[in-house]
Scaffold this motif. Structure first.
Motif: not given
Length: 368
Positions: A240-265
């Motif tokens: 869960m930690l690996i997927l959450g961190v990877a999602s936050i990093v990738v969504f942040g690079i893509l400039h997806v809105r609410y990337f922190l919230l989406l990564g945590v979810l």
């Protein structure tokens, strides 16, 4: 004279024969034994009913006690690992190892609540506010797809909007309610520490309630369940930690809105097999589609690549073959645990399922 002598001898020395019953009092004891047994059964039933009523009355306290004991069992391998470390040529004792673990956990939570939680709450608030305004734009884009009118895009969008708004609103409004149980959390924390310090005595007392011939088998079964619960919980937490961190990093690079919230979810819902990943990736793709189709494609490509890496590399090395809980078992346990005790039930549902699975395999399942 001879007849009188024979008669007196017969009376004074009767012949030994099987036809005489020398113990006529034995049948008279049977009713008394039956009455004692009946009284024992009645008393046993009364005690069981009294214990059930007491357990019903102390449901909350027993829940805290069980959660504390379960987390103590899961955390003990970490404590044992810390106690094997050498600090200035000495191994730390168990109390010192527990103290080091507590300091690490408190430090991690402090960093999370100080730096990690506020941005997530800000994204959640903005997501709840802006979602109803952005859904029509997504519907307009989807209508350009061929055959979109035949699948009821507008009705699907309306239902999705209502479900997402309700979920986001629940998460945001119920957070203070979760934080209001700080006393229960602190109580569980102290009990967990005591279980780690003195849990061996309680465990041996529990084993002493069973007969000597059954103790070795029960001990081996519980130790097997302990290993399974610890490995599953620690391994799943790492995934869960690996997927959450990877999602936050990738969504942040893509400039997806609410990337922190989406990564945590993404990290949190990874505990639910298949369904959790599908729900969160569709949510992330929908949020990315609010800006552009390119971002949506990037989100879907990222999850497809990560899914292959997780199944082919991470799970075989993190979980190992000793942790073989089926996806259906995990899903059912989460549903039952959440229905019985809410968030707390969800936290202990899967380790409890692992314990029950080991007990069933040992005592119930008929092996060929």
């Amino acid at each position: 004279m001879r007849q009188e002598h024979a008669l007196s001898k017969l009376i004074s020395d009767p012949p030994q024969s099987d036809s005489y019953d020398l113990e006529p009092a034995a049948p008279a004891k049977q009713p008394e034994a039956t009455r004692i047994a009946v009284r024992g059964h009645i008393l046993f039933t009364f005690v069981i009913l009294l214990l059930l009523a007491l357990a019903w009355k102390l449901t909350k306290e027993l829940e805290i006690l069980y959660v504390s004991a379960l987390f103590a069992v899961v955390l003990m391998p970490i404590v044992n690992s810390i106690s094997k470390l050498q600090i200035r040529g000495r191994h730390p004792s168990r109390p010192v190892s527990i103290l080091i673990l507590l300091v690490g956990v408190i430090l991690a939570f402090t960093l999370f609540f100080t730096f990690g939680l506020p941005p997530v709450l800000r994204d959640l608030r903005e997501f709840t506010t802006e979602l109803p305004q952005r859904i029509p734009a997504v519907v307009a884009k989807l209508k350009r797809i061929p055959m979109a009118d035949h699948i009821g895009i507008e009705s699907v969008a309306q239902r999705t909007e209502g479900a997402l708004s309700a979920t986001a609103g629940y998460l945001f409004t119920s957070l203070p309610a979760w934080l209001s149980h700080m006393f229960d959390i602190l109580t569980a924390l102290f009990l967990c520490v005591y279980f780690m310090l003195e849990g061996e005595y309680a465990y041996h007392f529990f084993l002493s309630l069973f007969s000597r011939e059954h103790r070795p088998r029960l001990n081996q079964t519980l130790l097997k369940a302990d290993v399974k619960m610890s490995k599953w919980l620690l391994g799943q937490g790492l995934l869960m930690l690996i997927l959450g961190v990877a999602s936050i990093v990738v969504f942040g690079i893509l400039h997806v809105r609410y990337f922190l919230l989406l990564g945590v979810l993404m990290g949190l819902f990874n505990i639910i097999p298949v369904a959790g990943g599908i729900f969160t990736i569709l949510l992330a793709a929908l949020v990315a589609a609010l800006d552009s189709w390119t971002k949506m494609a990037g989100v879907l490509i990222f999850y497809a690549i990560y899914l292959n890496i997780e199944n082919g590399f991470l799970i075989p090395r993190i979980m190992r073959s000793s942790v073989n809980l089926m996806g259906l078992t995990i899903l059912v346990s989460l549903l039952i645990g959440t229905a019985l005790a809410g968030i707390v039930g969800a936290l202990v549902a899967v380790p409890t399922a692992a314990l029950i699975t080991v007990l069933l395999e040992e005592y119930v399942v008929q092996k060929a």
